[in-house]
Design a protein around this motif. Structure first.
Motif, mmCIF file in Angstrom:
data_model
loop_
_atom_site.group_PDB
_atom_site.id
_atom_site.type_symbol
_atom_site.label_atom_id
_atom_site.label_comp_id
_atom_site.label_asym_id
_atom_site.label_seq_id
_atom_site.Cartn_x
_atom_site.Cartn_y
_atom_site.Cartn_z
ATOM 1 N N LEU B 32 -21.717 16.645 50.995
ATOM 2 C CA LEU B 32 -20.483 17.432 50.955
ATOM 3 C C LEU B 32 -19.900 17.486 52.360
ATOM 4 N N TYR B 33 -18.600 17.305 52.433
ATOM 5 C CA TYR B 33 -17.890 17.289 53.708
ATOM 6 C C TYR B 33 -16.778 18.335 53.700
ATOM 7 N N TRP B 34 -16.543 18.919 54.859
ATOM 8 C CA TRP B 34 -15.331 19.696 55.093
ATOM 9 C C TRP B 34 -14.518 18.978 56.166
ATOM 10 N N TYR B 35 -13.255 18.708 55.833
ATOM 11 C CA TYR B 35 -12.338 18.081 56.768
ATOM 12 C C TYR B 35 -11.178 19.036 57.044
ATOM 13 N N GLN B 36 -10.636 18.926 58.246
ATOM 14 C CA GLN B 36 -9.405 19.646 58.608
ATOM 15 C C GLN B 36 -8.284 18.629 58.764
ATOM 16 N N GLN B 37 -7.171 18.864 58.062
ATOM 17 C CA GLN B 37 -6.031 17.954 58.182
ATOM 18 C C GLN B 37 -4.831 18.735 58.708
ATOM 19 N N ILE B 38 -4.501 18.506 59.955
ATOM 20 C CA ILE B 38 -3.315 19.099 60.556
ATOM 21 C C ILE B 38 -2.105 18.289 60.125
ATOM 22 N N LEU B 39 -0.990 18.947 59.919
ATOM 23 C CA LEU B 39 0.227 18.306 59.416
ATOM 24 C C LEU B 39 0.560 17.050 60.216
ATOM 25 N N GLY B 40 0.723 15.941 59.486
ATOM 26 C CA GLY B 40 1.104 14.692 60.127
ATOM 27 C C GLY B 40 -0.049 13.899 60.705
ATOM 28 N N GLN B 41 -1.270 14.364 60.488
ATOM 29 C CA GLN B 41 -2.446 13.673 61.017
ATOM 30 C C GLN B 41 -3.421 13.320 59.899
ATOM 31 N N GLY B 42 -4.379 12.471 60.230
ATOM 32 C CA GLY B 42 -5.438 12.167 59.286
ATOM 33 C C GLY B 42 -6.485 13.256 59.286
ATOM 34 N N PRO B 43 -7.245 13.351 58.196
ATOM 35 C CA PRO B 43 -8.311 14.356 58.150
ATOM 36 C C PRO B 43 -9.347 14.132 59.255
ATOM 37 N N LYS B 44 -9.895 15.231 59.747
ATOM 38 C CA LYS B 44 -10.919 15.170 60.773
ATOM 39 C C LYS B 44 -12.130 15.969 60.303
ATOM 40 N N LEU B 45 -13.312 15.375 60.416
ATOM 41 C CA LEU B 45 -14.519 16.027 59.917
ATOM 42 C C LEU B 45 -14.840 17.296 60.706
ATOM 43 N N LEU B 46 -15.148 18.356 59.946
ATOM 44 C CA LEU B 46 -15.667 19.569 60.558
ATOM 45 C C LEU B 46 -17.185 19.621 60.417
ATOM 46 N N ILE B 47 -17.677 19.385 59.201
ATOM 47 C CA ILE B 47 -19.111 19.482 58.960
ATOM 48 C C ILE B 47 -19.484 18.642 57.749
ATOM 49 N N GLN B 48 -20.682 18.072 57.791
ATOM 50 C CA GLN B 48 -21.219 17.277 56.692
ATOM 51 C C GLN B 48 -22.586 17.820 56.314
ATOM 52 N N PHE B 49 -22.760 18.043 55.010
ATOM 53 C CA PHE B 49 -24.044 18.484 54.459
ATOM 54 C C PHE B 49 -24.658 17.370 53.626
ATOM 55 N N GLN B 50 -25.962 17.242 53.694
ATOM 56 C CA GLN B 50 -26.718 16.418 52.762
ATOM 57 C C GLN B 50 -27.629 17.396 52.029
ATOM 58 N N ASN B 51 -27.361 17.575 50.730
ATOM 59 C CA ASN B 51 -27.976 18.661 49.968
ATOM 60 C C ASN B 51 -27.647 19.978 50.685
ATOM 61 N N ASN B 52 -28.605 20.780 51.097
ATOM 62 C CA ASN B 52 -28.229 22.012 51.783
ATOM 63 C C ASN B 52 -28.510 21.958 53.280
ATOM 64 N N GLY B 53 -28.756 20.744 53.806
ATOM 65 C CA GLY B 53 -28.981 20.580 55.234
ATOM 66 C C GLY B 53 -27.765 20.008 55.936
#
Lengths: 113, 116
Positions: B32-53
């Motif tokens: 599971l990934y959380w990305y932040q996408q600022i207007l006019g830009q591509g998504p940028k990774l905030l955090i990546q989980f593998q299962n609950n780690g």
């Protein structure tokens, strides 16, 4: 540091024409190169992806061309349609480990009827 | 097959307030990934989980952002306190996390955050 550079920023194409979007990457450890399509108010949707063991992949009207030595890849949309009007993002990642996607800055495509 | 579900769709808060976003990934997806996408830009990774780690949180501003993935399924992302520059779309994505195409990521519709 922008790991994936994308151009052009915007593109206007006539219906039936060919749309071409280019990307370049820095990290030679990348081994997965997807393209995403995003409509306003929606999340990105995977369009087509390629691994560096092939130089081209085609799915319908969409083709990825990949040049490993130049560290470049491009998306070609043949017979562009008004429904293709969207923002397109190239991305790159590794297939293993911390395999998060590094995205380009996006190309806003407008297909004129 | 149900896609990645996110809520809320929109959120407007004042700076220095706190906010939380929720994500339910595709069933069976380990990553599971959380990305932040600022207007006019591509998504940028905030955090990546593998299962609950946590696999990668190097770009997460840990002084104000936190995320958890309980039981390796749903995830929440919290911002406290919010700043004006946090205005963006927060995208959750998930992938199988294994196999040849295990990296193929599916995105939710995102939560549009406006900080005023």
């Amino acid at each position: 540091q922008q790991q994936v550079k994308q151009s052009p920023q915007s593109l206007i194409v006539q219906k039936g024409g060919i749309s071409i979007i280019n990307c370049a990457y820095e990290n030679t450890a990348f081994d997965y190169f997807p393209w995403y399509q995003q409509f306003p108010g929606k999340g990105p949707a995977l369009l087509i992806a390629i691994r560096p063991d092939v130089s081209e992949k085609k799915e319908g009207r969409f083709t990825i061309s990949f040049n490993k030595s130049a560290k470049q890849f491009s998306l070609h949309i043949m017979d562009s349609q008004p429904g293709d009007s969207a923002t397109y993002f190239c991305a790159a990642s590794r297939l293993t480990g911390a395999n998060n996607l590094f995205f380009g800055t996006g190309t806003r495509l407008t297909v004129i009827p | 097959e149900a896609g990645v579900a996110q809520s809320p769709r929109y959120k407007i808060i004042e700076k220095r307030q706190s906010v939380a976003f929720w994500c339910n990934p595709i069933s069976g997806h380990a990553t599971l990934y959380w990305y932040q996408q600022i207007l006019g830009q591509g998504p940028k990774l905030l955090i990546q989980f593998q299962n609950n780690g946590v696999v990668d949180d190097s770009q997460l501003p840990k002084d104000r952002f936190s995320a958890e993935r309980l039981k390796g399924v749903d995830s929440t992302l919290k911002i406290q306190p919010a700043k004006l520059e946090d205005s963006a779309v927060y995208l959750c994505a998930s992938s199988l996390g294994r196999g040849v195409w295990g990296t193929e990521a599916f995105f939710g519709q995102g939560t549009r955050l406006t900080v005023v």
